[in-house]
Write a protein that holds these residues in place. Structure first.
Motif, PDB file in Angstrom:
ATOM      1  N   ALA A  59      57.843  55.461  18.000  1.00  0.00           N
ATOM      2  CA  ALA A  59      58.936  54.732  17.358  1.00  0.00           C
ATOM      3  C   ALA A  59      59.632  53.823  18.368  1.00  0.00           C
ATOM      4  CB  ALA A  59      59.943  55.700  16.743  1.00  0.00           C
ATOM      5  N   VAL A  60      59.707  52.552  18.058  1.00  0.00           N
ATOM      6  CA  VAL A  60      60.372  51.563  18.910  1.00  0.00           C
ATOM      7  C   VAL A  60      61.725  51.238  18.290  1.00  0.00           C
ATOM      8  CG1 VAL A  60      60.208  49.289  19.976  1.00  0.00           C
ATOM      9  CG2 VAL A  60      58.122  50.611  19.523  1.00  0.00           C
ATOM     10  N   ARG A  61      62.795  51.454  19.070  1.00  0.00           N
ATOM     11  CA  ARG A  61      64.158  51.196  18.595  1.00  0.00           C
ATOM     12  C   ARG A  61      64.795  50.118  19.474  1.00  0.00           C
ATOM     13  NH1 ARG A  61      67.388  55.263  19.786  1.00  0.00           N
ATOM     14  NH2 ARG A  61      65.907  56.580  20.910  1.00  0.00           N
TER      15      ARG A  61
ATOM     16  N   LEU B 216      63.577  35.488  22.399  1.00  0.00           N
ATOM     17  CA  LEU B 216      63.865  34.070  22.588  1.00  0.00           C
ATOM     18  C   LEU B 216      65.217  33.833  23.248  1.00  0.00           C
ATOM     19  CD1 LEU B 216      62.521  32.589  19.216  1.00  0.00           C
ATOM     20  CD2 LEU B 216      61.326  32.958  21.390  1.00  0.00           C
ATOM     21  N   ALA B 217      66.079  34.851  23.258  1.00  0.00           N
ATOM     22  CA  ALA B 217      67.391  34.722  23.884  1.00  0.00           C
ATOM     23  C   ALA B 217      67.522  35.612  25.114  1.00  0.00           C
ATOM     24  CB  ALA B 217      68.494  35.054  22.878  1.00  0.00           C
ATOM     25  N   GLY B 218      66.390  36.136  25.597  1.00  0.00           N
ATOM     26  CA  GLY B 218      66.440  36.998  26.778  1.00  0.00           C
ATOM     27  C   GLY B 218      65.872  38.372  26.490  1.00  0.00           C
ATOM     28  N   ALA B 219      66.395  39.353  27.193  1.00  0.00           N
ATOM     29  CA  ALA B 219      65.874  40.717  27.111  1.00  0.00           C
ATOM     30  C   ALA B 219      66.088  41.327  25.735  1.00  0.00           C
ATOM     31  CB  ALA B 219      66.553  41.589  28.164  1.00  0.00           C
ATOM     32  N   ILE B 220      65.112  42.141  25.315  1.00  0.00           N
ATOM     33  CA  ILE B 220      65.268  43.013  24.147  1.00  0.00           C
ATOM     34  C   ILE B 220      65.199  44.444  24.678  1.00  0.00           C
ATOM     35  CG2 ILE B 220      64.446  43.651  21.859  1.00  0.00           C
ATOM     36  CD1 ILE B 220      62.918  41.019  21.735  1.00  0.00           C
ATOM     37  N   ASP B 221      66.336  45.075  24.751  1.00  0.00           N
ATOM     38  CA  ASP B 221      66.464  46.420  25.314  1.00  0.00           C
ATOM     39  C   ASP B 221      66.009  47.448  24.279  1.00  0.00           C
ATOM     40  OD1 ASP B 221      67.288  48.581  26.881  1.00  0.00           O
ATOM     41  OD2 ASP B 221      69.343  48.486  26.114  1.00  0.00           O
ATOM     42  N   CYS B 222      64.970  48.211  24.596  1.00  0.00           N
ATOM     43  CA  CYS B 222      64.366  49.112  23.611  1.00  0.00           C
ATOM     44  C   CYS B 222      64.258  50.539  24.123  1.00  0.00           C
ATOM     45  CB  CYS B 222      62.958  48.648  23.242  1.00  0.00           C
ATOM     46  SG  CYS B 222      62.867  47.040  22.452  1.00  0.00           S
ATOM     47  N   ALA B 223      64.334  51.474  23.192  1.00  0.00           N
ATOM     48  CA  ALA B 223      63.954  52.856  23.430  1.00  0.00           C
ATOM     49  C   ALA B 223      62.636  53.093  22.713  1.00  0.00           C
ATOM     50  CB  ALA B 223      65.013  53.809  22.914  1.00  0.00           C
ATOM     51  N   LEU B 224      61.720  53.796  23.372  1.00  0.00           N
ATOM     52  CA  LEU B 224      60.458  54.195  22.772  1.00  0.00           C
ATOM     53  C   LEU B 224      60.443  55.716  22.665  1.00  0.00           C
ATOM     54  CD1 LEU B 224      59.695  51.262  23.644  1.00  0.00           C
ATOM     55  CD2 LEU B 224      57.404  52.133  24.124  1.00  0.00           C
TER      56      LEU B 224
ATOM     57  N   LYS C 116      59.484  62.577  23.271  1.00  0.00           N
ATOM     58  CA  LYS C 116      59.799  62.064  24.600  1.00  0.00           C
ATOM     59  C   LYS C 116      60.295  60.626  24.474  1.00  0.00           C
ATOM     60  CE  LYS C 116      55.599  62.861  25.482  1.00  0.00           C
ATOM     61  NZ  LYS C 116      54.253  62.879  26.123  1.00  0.00           N
ATOM     62  N   GLN C 117      61.331  60.281  25.222  1.00  0.00           N
ATOM     63  CA  GLN C 117      61.893  58.926  25.140  1.00  0.00           C
ATOM     64  C   GLN C 117      61.734  58.201  26.463  1.00  0.00           C
ATOM     65  OE1 GLN C 117      65.912  58.476  23.497  1.00  0.00           O
ATOM     66  NE2 GLN C 117      66.287  56.799  24.922  1.00  0.00           N
ATOM     67  N   LYS C 118      61.419  56.926  26.393  1.00  0.00           N
ATOM     68  CA  LYS C 118      61.431  56.063  27.561  1.00  0.00           C
ATOM     69  C   LYS C 118      62.059  54.739  27.170  1.00  0.00           C
ATOM     70  CE  LYS C 118      57.620  54.082  28.928  1.00  0.00           C
ATOM     71  NZ  LYS C 118      56.226  53.847  29.394  1.00  0.00           N
ATOM     72  N   ASN C 119      62.577  54.036  28.135  1.00  0.00           N
ATOM     73  CA  ASN C 119      63.170  52.732  27.875  1.00  0.00           C
ATOM     74  C   ASN C 119      62.247  51.631  28.360  1.00  0.00           C
ATOM     75  OD1 ASN C 119      65.459  53.967  26.838  1.00  0.00           O
ATOM     76  ND2 ASN C 119      66.562  53.889  28.788  1.00  0.00           N
TER      77      ASN C 119
END
Length: 213
Positions: A62-64, A11-19, A2-5
């Motif tokens: 898993a964090v991507r 330090l430079a703003g958002a870190i956009d991740c998929a879990l 299952k994937q969620k965002n």
């Protein structure tokens, strides 16, 4: 799987991740880092997703993340310096948000440019007196030296996988890195940098390594 965002703060703003979540109760987590952002590298790279699938199959979340300037992540490419600092922030925030998963096994993995961030992140954590270091480090298509800005320390059981005919990072470069640190290298015959046609073999290697944790 299952994937969620989710968005962490770097330090430079958002870190956009998929879990990516395993089917059963998680036994830990993995941080999987993608190739060069200025050459199309992103969290959905096929090597990154192959690593993620192997990790979730072994019960890990898993964090991507997308590095700076990729997708919805803030900032600009910073030659692994800022990216490594951002990953330190991500580790702290993930640990706080998911303490049960963070208390389990922890795998750190990277592909290409991501190997340099992974190796330097591991080194930074190992240098901190009270930090938890990953239980496993997996480096595929290693390009650690190309973006190295600090002394690198990696564990003796680091998994190094390289393609025999890698056209981006020559096998000799990976061998030099391994030789300096006394590490073995798993070489996949006829494989290119992106392991075209070798993803099944690659995943089996990852699954065997993860099974030993």
């Amino acid at each position: 799987m299952k994937q969620k965002n989710i968005v962490f703060r770097g330090l430079a703003g958002a870190i956009d991740c998929a879990l990516d979540w395993p089917e059963d109760e998680p036994a830990g987590w993995a941080l999987v880092l993608h190739p060069h952002p200025l050459h199309g590298g992103a969290r959905d790279n096929k090597i990154v997703t192959t690593i993620s699938r192997a990790c979730t199959q072994r019960g890990l979340v898993a964090v991507r993340p997308n590095f700076r300037g990729v997708g919805a992540s803030g900032g600009e490419f910073d030659h692994a310096v800022g990216e490594t600092a951002d990953m330190l922030e991500l580790v702290a925030q993930f640990t706080q948000a998911w303490p049960a998963e963070a208390a389990g096994k922890w795998v750190l993995a990277g592909f290409s440019f991501g190997t340099s961030v992974a190796a330097q992140l591991y080194s930074e954590l190992a240098a901190q007196q009270d930090a938890k270091v990953p239980d496993a480090l997996m480096l595929l298509g290693s390009a650690v030296e190309r973006f190295r800005f600090r002394e690198v320390t990696v564990p003796d059981d680091t998994l190094l996988v390289h393609g025999e005919v890698d056209e981006v990072v020559p096998l000799s470069e990976a061998m030099d890195f391994a030789r300096q640190r006394g590490l073995p290298v798993v070489v996949i015959p006829d494989a290119t940098h992106f392991f075209h046609g070798r993803l099944v073999v690659l995943k089996q290697l990852l699954l065997r390594h993860l099974a030993a944790l």
